[in-house]
Enzyme design. Sequence first.
Site, PDB file in Angstrom:
ATOM      1  N   LYS A 205      51.277  65.897  39.272  1.00  0.00           N
ATOM      2  CA  LYS A 205      49.880  66.348  40.017  1.00  0.00           C
ATOM      3  C   LYS A 205      50.529  66.304  41.663  1.00  0.00           C
ATOM      4  O   LYS A 205      50.120  67.175  42.414  1.00  0.00           O
ATOM      5  CB  LYS A 205      49.174  65.247  39.675  1.00  0.00           C
ATOM      6  CG  LYS A 205      47.950  65.317  40.381  1.00  0.00           C
ATOM      7  CD  LYS A 205      46.846  64.164  40.164  1.00  0.00           C
ATOM      8  CE  LYS A 205      45.831  64.126  41.258  1.00  0.00           C
ATOM      9  NZ  LYS A 205      44.808  63.002  40.896  1.00  0.00           N
ATOM     10  N   GLU A 211      60.852  60.414  39.486  1.00  0.00           N
ATOM     11  CA  GLU A 211      61.383  60.786  38.182  1.00  0.00           C
ATOM     12  C   GLU A 211      61.371  62.244  37.927  1.00  0.00           C
ATOM     13  O   GLU A 211      62.424  62.986  37.368  1.00  0.00           O
ATOM     14  CB  GLU A 211      60.527  60.148  36.928  1.00  0.00           C
ATOM     15  CG  GLU A 211      60.865  58.576  36.907  1.00  0.00           C
ATOM     16  CD  GLU A 211      59.566  57.894  37.758  1.00  0.00           C
ATOM     17  OE1 GLU A 211      59.260  58.443  38.853  1.00  0.00           O
ATOM     18  OE2 GLU A 211      59.607  56.617  37.446  1.00  0.00           O
ATOM     19  N   GLY A 266      45.669  61.750  36.787  1.00  0.00           N
ATOM     20  CA  GLY A 266      46.878  61.993  35.833  1.00  0.00           C
ATOM     21  C   GLY A 266      46.646  61.843  34.410  1.00  0.00           C
ATOM     22  O   GLY A 266      46.992  62.864  33.754  1.00  0.00           O
ATOM     23  N   ARG A 267      45.922  60.920  34.259  1.00  0.00           N
ATOM     24  CA  ARG A 267      45.985  60.583  32.819  1.00  0.00           C
ATOM     25  C   ARG A 267      44.758  61.215  32.134  1.00  0.00           C
ATOM     26  O   ARG A 267      44.238  61.034  30.835  1.00  0.00           O
ATOM     27  CB  ARG A 267      45.695  59.031  32.521  1.00  0.00           C
ATOM     28  CG  ARG A 267      44.621  58.320  33.474  1.00  0.00           C
ATOM     29  CD  ARG A 267      44.915  56.582  33.675  1.00  0.00           C
ATOM     30  NE  ARG A 267      43.740  56.097  34.589  1.00  0.00           N
ATOM     31  CZ  ARG A 267      44.001  55.870  35.526  1.00  0.00           C
ATOM     32  NH1 ARG A 267      45.271  56.498  36.231  1.00  0.00           N
ATOM     33  NH2 ARG A 267      43.186  55.446  36.542  1.00  0.00           N
ATOM     34  N   GLU A 352      46.115  52.003  32.282  1.00  0.00           N
ATOM     35  CA  GLU A 352      45.953  52.436  33.742  1.00  0.00           C
ATOM     36  C   GLU A 352      44.872  52.389  34.358  1.00  0.00           C
ATOM     37  O   GLU A 352      44.421  52.046  35.717  1.00  0.00           O
ATOM     38  CB  GLU A 352      47.038  53.536  33.908  1.00  0.00           C
ATOM     39  CG  GLU A 352      47.396  53.822  35.466  1.00  0.00           C
ATOM     40  CD  GLU A 352      48.540  55.043  35.298  1.00  0.00           C
ATOM     41  OE1 GLU A 352      48.007  56.114  35.390  1.00  0.00           O
ATOM     42  OE2 GLU A 352      49.635  54.826  35.450  1.00  0.00           O
ATOM     43  N   HIS A 383      54.045  48.521   6.968  1.00  0.00           N
ATOM     44  CA  HIS A 383      55.232  47.575   6.540  1.00  0.00           C
ATOM     45  C   HIS A 383      55.812  47.273   7.732  1.00  0.00           C
ATOM     46  O   HIS A 383      57.123  47.039   7.832  1.00  0.00           O
ATOM     47  CB  HIS A 383      56.191  48.668   5.862  1.00  0.00           C
ATOM     48  CG  HIS A 383      55.436  49.290   4.566  1.00  0.00           C
ATOM     49  ND1 HIS A 383      55.705  48.756   3.536  1.00  0.00           N
ATOM     50  CD2 HIS A 383      54.685  50.245   4.501  1.00  0.00           C
ATOM     51  CE1 HIS A 383      54.871  49.373   2.499  1.00  0.00           C
ATOM     52  NE2 HIS A 383      54.408  50.552   3.116  1.00  0.00           N
ATOM     53  N   LYS A 508      57.303  51.427  42.743  1.00  0.00           N
ATOM     54  CA  LYS A 508      57.678  52.650  43.254  1.00  0.00           C
ATOM     55  C   LYS A 508      58.493  52.390  44.606  1.00  0.00           C
ATOM     56  O   LYS A 508      59.366  52.985  45.000  1.00  0.00           O
ATOM     57  CB  LYS A 508      56.717  53.649  43.388  1.00  0.00           C
ATOM     58  CG  LYS A 508      56.134  54.329  42.042  1.00  0.00           C
ATOM     59  CD  LYS A 508      55.245  55.489  42.623  1.00  0.00           C
ATOM     60  CE  LYS A 508      54.377  55.840  41.154  1.00  0.00           C
ATOM     61  NZ  LYS A 508      53.195  56.798  41.339  1.00  0.00           N
TER      62      LYS A 508
END
Length: 545
Positions: A205, A211, A266-267, A352, A383, A508
């Site tokens: 965005k 990253e 973003g999400r 978030e 399990h 960050k």
Amino acid sequence: MDIAATPEWAALSEHHAAVAGLHLRDLFDADPERAAALTTTGADLVLDWSKNRVTRDTLPLLTALARAAGLPGRTDAMFAGEHINTSEDRAVLHTALRAPRATALAVDGQDVIDDVHAVLDRMGEFTDSVRSGAWTGHTGERIRAVVNIGIGGSDLGPVMAYEALRAYARRDIELRFVSNIDPTDVAEATRDLDPATTLFVVSSKTFTTLETLTNARVARAWLLAGLGDDADVAKHFVAVSTNAPEATAFGIDEANMFGFWDWVGGRYSLDSAIGLSLMIAIGKEQFAEFLAGMHAMDRHFRDTPLEQNLPVIAGLLNVWYVNFFGTETHAVLPYSQYLHRLPAYLQQLTMESNGKSVRGDGTPVTTATGEIFWGEPGTNGQHAFYQLIHQGTRLIPADFIGFASPNHEYPVDDETDMHDLFMSNLFAQSSALAFGKTAEEIAAEGTPAELVPHKVMPGNRPSSTILARKLTPSVLGQLIAFYEHVTFVEGTIWGIDSFDQWGVELGKVMAKQLGPTLTEPSPDLSGLDSSTAALVGRYREWRGR
Ligand code: F6P
């Protein structure tokens, strides 16, 4: 407004005192119509919320709380494009990303639906050209692998939806995802790919995320190493971003950029151009079905009375558990291997969004907020961690998600179908959680007395079950929009801004500041706390610096 100081909150506290001691066994025994009464349908989803720690009086009290918190007005404000993301002074319009072309919606003087469809059309053309082979790489070969480089919302949505819809995806174009700045991620994603047939979609965005930009640089170097320095990078890199100048600065041709807008968080961006890699995998037509599914859930959420509204009911139940039962986590248990990344996707969406300690006006919250979402597909989780949900000391509300028709039919023998076996586990688990098994029942089976306490299944463990006919692009869209609105409902009750994420910024900034101390010949570590300085020192020593 302090929601915890309202009469509606007080009424719920009082109600909780009356309900907390009731067992689901007794609630079901006393009310033969309970399952039917506490099952609600919206679009193609059925939500059975009868196995929750509620009586028939609970929902009216919860919806009264929602009204006191102004949920209907805030929902309208969101859909109308008002700046409900107050800390960033932005509209919140992910719902516009899936609105049909004919919808009219002007925001801040701009027709956003026209803009949305203009980008969707360009994405569609690009997708067609990649899928048909008309788009070729530097050597003239068609694209065989698409690597999405992004992180957070620019990764989790696309990878989750791609995994979910693999049954609908082209198998001769492989999709891969690189998110982590851990060099192993890009190394493993590219090691067996041919640069001549690989397309990178750099999704960010902001186009400033460390990253993503680092991975994109490494990918470009890998491409040039494979194809030669004169390689036509433009044929192998496209960008998805709101920040065209930064994407240009990276070297991506403006013709190969797909934009979106600051009113898409973003999400909440999977249905924007961030979904480009997904669209390439499933084609523009099925991507349109996915958007139509999201829109169907939007309409259900916007237009249905609170008492019959799926996201409202589910969101309010979450508030009920977090604030009145004091639960801290929420399990998401999809009985679909295709949905194996759904819990990770929901972690960003919900945590978030609602991991906040101040309200919209900056004052501290007076209630717990947020839930820790986690989970794994059934039956794998059975399990692994279900033991704690069944017999542990914590109360963990759970969402079971299942589908009537499989994406693959496998008869095991003449009488047994594999999908039936699978789904019988879902129904059994939610039932065992709710009703358990008493000491008397266990003793009656001839269990030695000393083993009885170990085998007692207390039950009264709440869950909801979301059932749909089949996992299709449309149904996946409905599920995602459902959880988006669940998150919104909870955030509205808590009075928080579910659309900012200031809490991720400090780390960050500090990583940027810290970076040089790992590499410089004689760094000054005096500004670091003693623990971090020691860790950095040891790291440098082990790295031979
Ligand atoms: O970690 C914070 C965050 O801003 C997320 O909200 C976002 O999804 C992610 O980083 C990636 O951001 P971008 O798409 O700008 O690279």
